[in-house]
Motif scaffolding. Structure first.
Motif, PDB file in Angstrom:
ATOM      1  N   UNK A   1      16.054  -8.134  17.923  1.00 54.99           N
ATOM      2  CA  UNK A   1      16.810  -7.751  19.121  1.00 54.99           C
ATOM      3  C   UNK A   1      15.925  -7.836  20.362  1.00 54.99           C
ATOM      4  N   UNK A   2      14.662  -7.415  20.232  1.00 56.40           N
ATOM      5  CA  UNK A   2      13.765  -7.396  21.386  1.00 56.40           C
ATOM      6  C   UNK A   2      12.465  -8.155  21.161  1.00 56.40           C
ATOM      7  N   UNK A   3      12.263  -8.696  19.983  1.00 58.47           N
ATOM      8  CA  UNK A   3      11.003  -9.380  19.688  1.00 58.47           C
ATOM      9  C   UNK A   3      11.250 -10.529  18.727  1.00 58.47           C
ATOM     10  N   UNK A   4      10.198 -11.272  18.442  1.00 59.44           N
ATOM     11  CA  UNK A   4      10.300 -12.407  17.533  1.00 59.44           C
ATOM     12  C   UNK A   4      10.284 -13.722  18.288  1.00 59.44           C
ATOM     13  N   UNK A   5      10.456 -14.811  17.549  1.00 55.90           N
ATOM     14  CA  UNK A   5      10.503 -16.142  18.156  1.00 55.90           C
ATOM     15  C   UNK A   5      11.739 -16.294  19.037  1.00 55.90           C
ATOM     16  N   UNK A   6      12.839 -15.663  18.620  1.00 55.66           N
ATOM     17  CA  UNK A   6      14.098 -15.658  19.371  1.00 55.66           C
ATOM     18  C   UNK A   6      14.672 -14.255  19.323  1.00 55.66           C
ATOM     19  N   UNK A   7      15.505 -13.934  20.316  1.00 60.41           N
ATOM     20  CA  UNK A   7      16.166 -12.647  20.347  1.00 60.41           C
ATOM     21  C   UNK A   7      17.674 -12.846  20.213  1.00 60.41           C
ATOM     22  N   UNK A   8      18.335 -11.864  19.558  1.00 56.27           N
ATOM     23  CA  UNK A   8      19.786 -11.920  19.387  1.00 56.27           C
ATOM     24  C   UNK A   8      20.337 -10.505  19.310  1.00 56.27           C
ATOM     25  N   UNK A   9      21.538 -10.344  19.831  1.00 55.20           N
ATOM     26  CA  UNK A   9      22.307  -9.119  19.656  1.00 55.20           C
ATOM     27  C   UNK A   9      23.431  -9.482  18.694  1.00 55.20           C
ATOM     28  N   UNK A  10      23.304  -9.073  17.432  1.00 53.34           N
ATOM     29  CA  UNK A  10      24.277  -9.528  16.433  1.00 53.34           C
ATOM     30  C   UNK A  10      25.659  -8.911  16.617  1.00 53.34           C
ATOM     31  N   UNK A  11      25.807  -7.980  17.548  1.00 51.02           N
ATOM     32  CA  UNK A  11      27.131  -7.430  17.841  1.00 51.02           C
ATOM     33  C   UNK A  11      27.839  -8.237  18.937  1.00 51.02           C
ATOM     34  N   UNK A  12      27.190  -9.269  19.453  1.00 59.19           N
ATOM     35  CA  UNK A  12      27.710 -10.078  20.552  1.00 59.19           C
ATOM     36  C   UNK A  12      27.825 -11.535  20.116  1.00 59.19           C
ATOM     37  N   UNK A  13      29.047 -12.028  19.996  1.00 60.44           N
ATOM     38  CA  UNK A  13      29.250 -13.395  19.495  1.00 60.44           C
ATOM     39  C   UNK A  13      28.622 -14.444  20.412  1.00 60.44           C
ATOM     40  N   UNK A  14      28.587 -14.200  21.715  1.00 63.50           N
ATOM     41  CA  UNK A  14      27.959 -15.158  22.637  1.00 63.50           C
ATOM     42  C   UNK A  14      26.454 -15.228  22.380  1.00 63.50           C
ATOM     43  N   UNK A  15      25.845 -14.092  22.081  1.00 65.07           N
ATOM     44  CA  UNK A  15      24.415 -14.057  21.777  1.00 65.07           C
ATOM     45  C   UNK A  15      24.123 -14.820  20.481  1.00 65.07           C
ATOM     46  N   UNK A  16      24.993 -14.690  19.508  1.00 66.15           N
ATOM     47  CA  UNK A  16      24.828 -15.400  18.232  1.00 66.15           C
ATOM     48  C   UNK A  16      24.966 -16.903  18.446  1.00 66.15           C
ATOM     49  N   UNK A  17      25.972 -17.313  19.205  1.00 66.81           N
ATOM     50  CA  UNK A  17      26.155 -18.743  19.509  1.00 66.81           C
ATOM     51  C   UNK A  17      24.927 -19.313  20.218  1.00 66.81           C
ATOM     52  N   UNK A  18      24.392 -18.555  21.184  1.00 67.33           N
ATOM     53  CA  UNK A  18      23.198 -18.995  21.912  1.00 67.33           C
ATOM     54  C   UNK A  18      22.017 -19.157  20.960  1.00 67.33           C
ATOM     55  N   UNK A  19      21.855 -18.212  20.040  1.00 69.51           N
ATOM     56  CA  UNK A  19      20.776 -18.304  19.047  1.00 69.51           C
ATOM     57  C   UNK A  19      20.889 -19.598  18.251  1.00 69.51           C
ATOM     58  N   UNK A  20      22.081 -19.895  17.745  1.00 70.14           N
ATOM     59  CA  UNK A  20      22.265 -21.095  16.932  1.00 70.14           C
ATOM     60  C   UNK A  20      22.051 -22.368  17.750  1.00 70.14           C
ATOM     61  N   UNK A  21      22.410 -22.347  19.021  1.00 66.46           N
ATOM     62  CA  UNK A  21      22.135 -23.493  19.896  1.00 66.46           C
ATOM     63  C   UNK A  21      20.629 -23.684  20.071  1.00 66.46           C
ATOM     64  N   UNK A  22      19.894 -22.573  20.204  1.00 63.66           N
ATOM     65  CA  UNK A  22      18.448 -22.643  20.417  1.00 63.66           C
ATOM     66  C   UNK A  22      17.700 -23.067  19.157  1.00 63.66           C
ATOM     67  N   UNK A  23      18.117 -22.593  18.004  1.00 67.98           N
ATOM     68  CA  UNK A  23      17.368 -22.872  16.776  1.00 67.98           C
ATOM     69  C   UNK A  23      17.724 -24.210  16.154  1.00 67.98           C
ATOM     70  N   UNK A  24      18.904 -24.721  16.430  1.00 69.07           N
ATOM     71  CA  UNK A  24      19.321 -25.971  15.817  1.00 69.07           C
ATOM     72  C   UNK A  24      19.637 -25.769  14.345  1.00 69.07           C
ATOM     73  N   UNK A  25      19.608 -26.858  13.593  1.00 65.51           N
ATOM     74  CA  UNK A  25      19.940 -26.805  12.167  1.00 65.51           C
ATOM     75  C   UNK A  25      18.934 -25.967  11.395  1.00 65.51           C
TER      76      UNK A  25
END
Length: 65
Positions: free
Chosen positions: A31-55
């Protein structure tokens, strides 16, 4: 194998990462650290994560209860 590990910075998550990283590419996500951050309660945040990480090959999610 490319693995996304959500919750990688906690006690259990860091142990899982240490084990998997010996054989795989592990991407740490938090949520606040790591290679990428995500808020798993927010679908837009999840979509952004998948766009950033790729396959990826696997996703592991370790959350506190």
């Amino acid at each position: 194998m490319k693995i996304l590990l959500i919750g990688a910075n906690g006690t259990v998550g860091s142990a899982v990462k240490a084990e998997l990283a010996q054989r795989h590419e592990v991407i740490s996500i938090g949520r606040n650290s790591g290679d990428f951050q995500v808020d798993i309660s927010d679908s837009a945040s999840i979509r952004k994560l998948f766009e950033q990480t790729g396959n990826f090959d696997a996703l592991i999610c370790r959350l506190k209860q």
